[in-house]
Enzyme design. Structure first.
Site, PDB file in Angstrom:
ATOM      1  N   GLY A 110      -5.354  -2.919  -1.895  1.00  0.00           N
ATOM      2  CA  GLY A 110      -4.259  -2.570  -0.999  1.00  0.00           C
ATOM      3  C   GLY A 110      -2.976  -3.183  -1.515  1.00  0.00           C
ATOM      4  N   ILE A 111      -1.860  -2.673  -1.014  1.00  0.00           N
ATOM      5  CA  ILE A 111      -0.593  -3.212  -1.472  1.00  0.00           C
ATOM      6  C   ILE A 111      -0.347  -4.543  -0.777  1.00  0.00           C
ATOM      7  CG2 ILE A 111       0.826  -2.063   0.271  1.00  0.00           C
ATOM      8  CD1 ILE A 111       2.664  -1.522  -2.356  1.00  0.00           C
ATOM      9  N   GLY A 112       0.365  -5.422  -1.409  1.00  0.00           N
ATOM     10  CA  GLY A 112       0.730  -6.673  -0.758  1.00  0.00           C
ATOM     11  C   GLY A 112       0.440  -7.865  -1.624  1.00  0.00           C
ATOM     12  N   THR A 113       0.862  -8.996  -1.112  1.00  0.00           N
ATOM     13  CA  THR A 113       0.827 -10.230  -1.870  1.00  0.00           C
ATOM     14  C   THR A 113      -0.592 -10.672  -2.186  1.00  0.00           C
ATOM     15  OG1 THR A 113       2.864 -10.782  -0.744  1.00  0.00           O
ATOM     16  CG2 THR A 113       1.726 -12.583  -1.827  1.00  0.00           C
ATOM     17  N   VAL A 114      -1.489 -10.587  -1.201  1.00  0.00           N
ATOM     18  CA  VAL A 114      -2.855 -11.066  -1.421  1.00  0.00           C
ATOM     19  C   VAL A 114      -3.546 -10.194  -2.459  1.00  0.00           C
ATOM     20  CG1 VAL A 114      -5.076 -11.520  -0.352  1.00  0.00           C
ATOM     21  CG2 VAL A 114      -3.002 -11.934   0.934  1.00  0.00           C
TER      22      VAL A 114
ATOM     23  N   ASN B 287       1.833  -1.453  10.700  1.00  0.00           N
ATOM     24  CA  ASN B 287       2.190  -0.437   9.705  1.00  0.00           C
ATOM     25  C   ASN B 287       1.382   0.843   9.879  1.00  0.00           C
ATOM     26  OD1 ASN B 287       3.884  -2.327   8.472  1.00  0.00           O
ATOM     27  ND2 ASN B 287       2.210  -3.098   7.208  1.00  0.00           N
TER      28      ASN B 287
ATOM     29  N   LYS C  59       1.394 -17.065  11.820  1.00  0.00           N
ATOM     30  CA  LYS C  59       2.481 -17.736  12.565  1.00  0.00           C
ATOM     31  C   LYS C  59       2.296 -19.258  12.562  1.00  0.00           C
ATOM     32  CE  LYS C  59       4.038 -13.617  13.666  1.00  0.00           C
ATOM     33  NZ  LYS C  59       4.958 -13.016  12.690  1.00  0.00           N
TER      34      LYS C  59
ATOM     35  N   GLY D 138      -4.573   3.781   3.540  1.00  0.00           N
ATOM     36  CA  GLY D 138      -5.775   4.278   2.859  1.00  0.00           C
ATOM     37  C   GLY D 138      -6.967   3.365   3.035  1.00  0.00           C
TER      38      GLY D 138
ATOM     39  N   GLU E 206      -4.762   3.431  -4.804  1.00  0.00           N
ATOM     40  CA  GLU E 206      -3.610   4.230  -4.352  1.00  0.00           C
ATOM     41  C   GLU E 206      -2.356   3.843  -5.108  1.00  0.00           C
ATOM     42  OE1 GLU E 206      -4.461   4.299   0.415  1.00  0.00           O
ATOM     43  OE2 GLU E 206      -2.923   3.034  -0.411  1.00  0.00           O
TER      44      GLU E 206
END
Ligand code: COA
Length: 502
Positions: free
Chosen positions: A266-270, A381, A405, A385, A291
């Site tokens: 998946g997209i993102g930092t992790v 969001n 948080k 996918g 993707e």
């Protein structure tokens, strides 16, 4: 500009269809359904949507907007502020649009990304009036060569009554040949989709459409927005190292080879940190069937650890973008961009045995995952996918920090407040504290694994108490229903779940 356009546009009579973004936007009328290119902030139509937003300030109109996934260049923001969006699907990441969705002002249809065009094709979403597609070239037959994403552009262009093309002259010419456009046949006579490996090419390098449908060609030079991925943090690096140790164990146990299986991240930092971690790992000849191809994909290709990457878009940081787009010929043999219907196709994902790595907002003690709704109600969001891959992959992995948080919220809770991926679709959960391998475990066994390996130590005693109380009441999946959402109730009332520990 016209001279450069001549080199990219082979369609006879193309000059007659050139118009300004404002004139092209005038083709869109109140109440229409519009399909736009764009997937994970890559390859979106850039000028016409903004012209539409400007026009709406004096001439209000509302449309249904479909895209591949998220858009860059603040397009969702500007369209929301201009009150253009009545309905929006299938994914978004914009803070302004998110607020409008959660206020009930925009009807958001959160869909598996592989499904949108299938529903359109089957006439379950009504008719598509206009498609606005960013192109790097137009062939002599009117075929559209996409740019940094394919997303849903192919089916949008094929199914729409009219097509507006934004011919982007700032894109490298080397994009020609990067894409593999394949459209499945209509049911019930659909043939098997012959993708048998990440590098299989089965289609054309352009989107074939009837040239008379091209109602406008707008010349642009806009750039994609750079990706917002943060550099790896201590937590994301820990998550990555747990996963890499897990993969090493799978290789030792003979369940995977050192090439693993095609990876989806998946997209993102992790996800980016995990993929980066593979550069140092003892793996070789890796492939991706995903993707989004992000910075880590190109780092892996450059390191020689990855041999091929298939995606639906390329979303890069400023620096990596310079490297890739200026030298695309060097990468072109080792990457392909497909329609998202193909990059995320459940049948192909199952066939290839993909290792799917996606991010959870929260997971519960039995392995259900919430990726979309804060406190069960507020959209973040969308599912994107993740469902296409998680349900059908060989290994379905979800990663998350154990708290959010600054520790006020636990990402591991008695019961998720919304379910995107249910317990049957989740094999592995990973936080910075450890990895829970849930394969072959019953719910009561999974709870122990998740609490002891993934939850933050601060919240573990409260989770143990909940689980023990629930087990005393019995059941296959024990719960204390009156307390199941009490952690979220605390978060709503106090902005913190800490009261459940006291
Ligand atoms: N409860 C409430 N909020 C939470 C939370 C929780 N348990 N866990 C995280 N959050 C908040 C974070 O605080 C952050 O909020 P902020 O933007 O106000 O700072 C936000 O959610 C994003 O979390 P972050 O930790 O920065 O992770 P991320 O950027 O990797 O996003 C998802 C995580 C789940 C929102 C994102 O991966 C996503 O949208 N996933 C669904 C789509 C998908 O998986 N696509 C994959 C195929 S591309």
């Amino acid at each position: 500009m016209m001279h450069r356009a001549e080199q990219r546009c082979r369609l006879p009579g193309w000059r007659d269809r050139i118009m300004s973004a404002d004139d092209a936007a005038a083709l869109i009328q109140d109440g229409m359904t519009v399909g736009m290119s764009g997937f994970t902030r890559a390859g979106e139509a850039k000028d016409v949507p903004l012209a539409l937003a400007r026009r709406a300030e004096s001439d209000p109109l509302k449309i249904t907007l479909m895209t591949g996934a998220s858009l860059g260049n603040d397009i969702d923001k500007r369209l929301t502020e201009a009150h253009v969006l009545a309905r929006r699907m299938p994914f978004q990441v914009d803070a302004t649009l998110r607020r409008a969705i959660n206020a009930g002002e925009v009807m958001f249809i959160d869909q598996h990304l592989s499904e949108t065009v299938e529903l359109l094709r089957n006439k379950q979403l009504g008719k598509l009036d206009v498609a606005i597609i960013e192109a790097s070239a137009i062939t002599e037959d009117g075929g559209i060569v996409p740019t940094s994403s394919v997303g849903n552009s192919a089916s949008f262009a094929i199914l729409a009554d009219k097509v507006i093309i934004e011919l982007n002259l700032a894109t490298p010419e080397a994009m020609i040949g990067l894409h593999d456009i394949y459209i499945p046949q209509m049911r019930p006579r659909r043939q098997p989709i012959p993708v048998t490996a990440p590098d299989t090419r089965i289609g054309t390098h352009y989107i074939p459409i009837a040239p008379e449908k091209i109602a406008a060609i707008v010349l642009t030079e806009g750039k994609d927005s750079p990706s917002t991925v943060q550099p790896p943090s201590t937590d994301t690096q820990r998550i990555a190292s747990h996963l890499i140790r897990f993969f090493e164990g799978e290789v030792e146990a003979g369940r995977l080879t050192s090439s693993l299986l095609p990876l989806q991240a998946g997209i993102g930092t992790v996800a980016n940190a995990v993929m980066n971690g593979l550069i140092e790992g003892p793996f070789e000849n890796l492939t991706m069937y995903s993707e989004v191809l992000q910075d880590s994909t190109f780092d892996l290709l450059d390191s020689g650890k990855m041999t091929f990457a298939s995606g639906s878009s390329i979303t890069l940081s400023e620096e990596c973008g310079q490297r890739v787009w200026n030298d695309l010929e060097r990468y072109k043999e080792r990457i392909v961009l497909r329609p998202q219907e193909m990059s995320n196709h459940p049948g192909i994902v199952r066939r290839l045995g993909i290792i799917a790595i996606n991010t959870a907002l929260e997971a519960d003690i039995y392995g259900n995952v919430n990726s979309t709704h804060v406190n069960g109600t507020h959209m973040m969001n969308g599912i994107g996918g993740s469902g296409d891959f998680a349900r059908n992959g060989q290994l379905s992995i979800f990663v998350t920090s154990s708290t959010a948080k600054r520790g006020e919220l636990s990402s591991f809770v008695p019961f998720v407040s919304h379910v995107d991926h249910n317990e049957h679709d989740v094999d592995i959960l990973v936080s910075e504290h450890g990895l829970a391998d849930l394969r072959g475990l019953a719910p009561r066994e999974r709870a122990v694994m998740i609490i002891e390996h993934c939850a933050d130590p601060y919240y573990r005693p409260a989770l143990r108490t909940y689980f023990e109380d629930a087990c005393r009441r019995g059941g296959h999946t024990p719960h204390c229903l009156e307390k199941a959402l009490s952690w979220h109730q605390a978060a709503i009332e106090h902005g913190s779940m800490r009261s459940v520990v006291l």
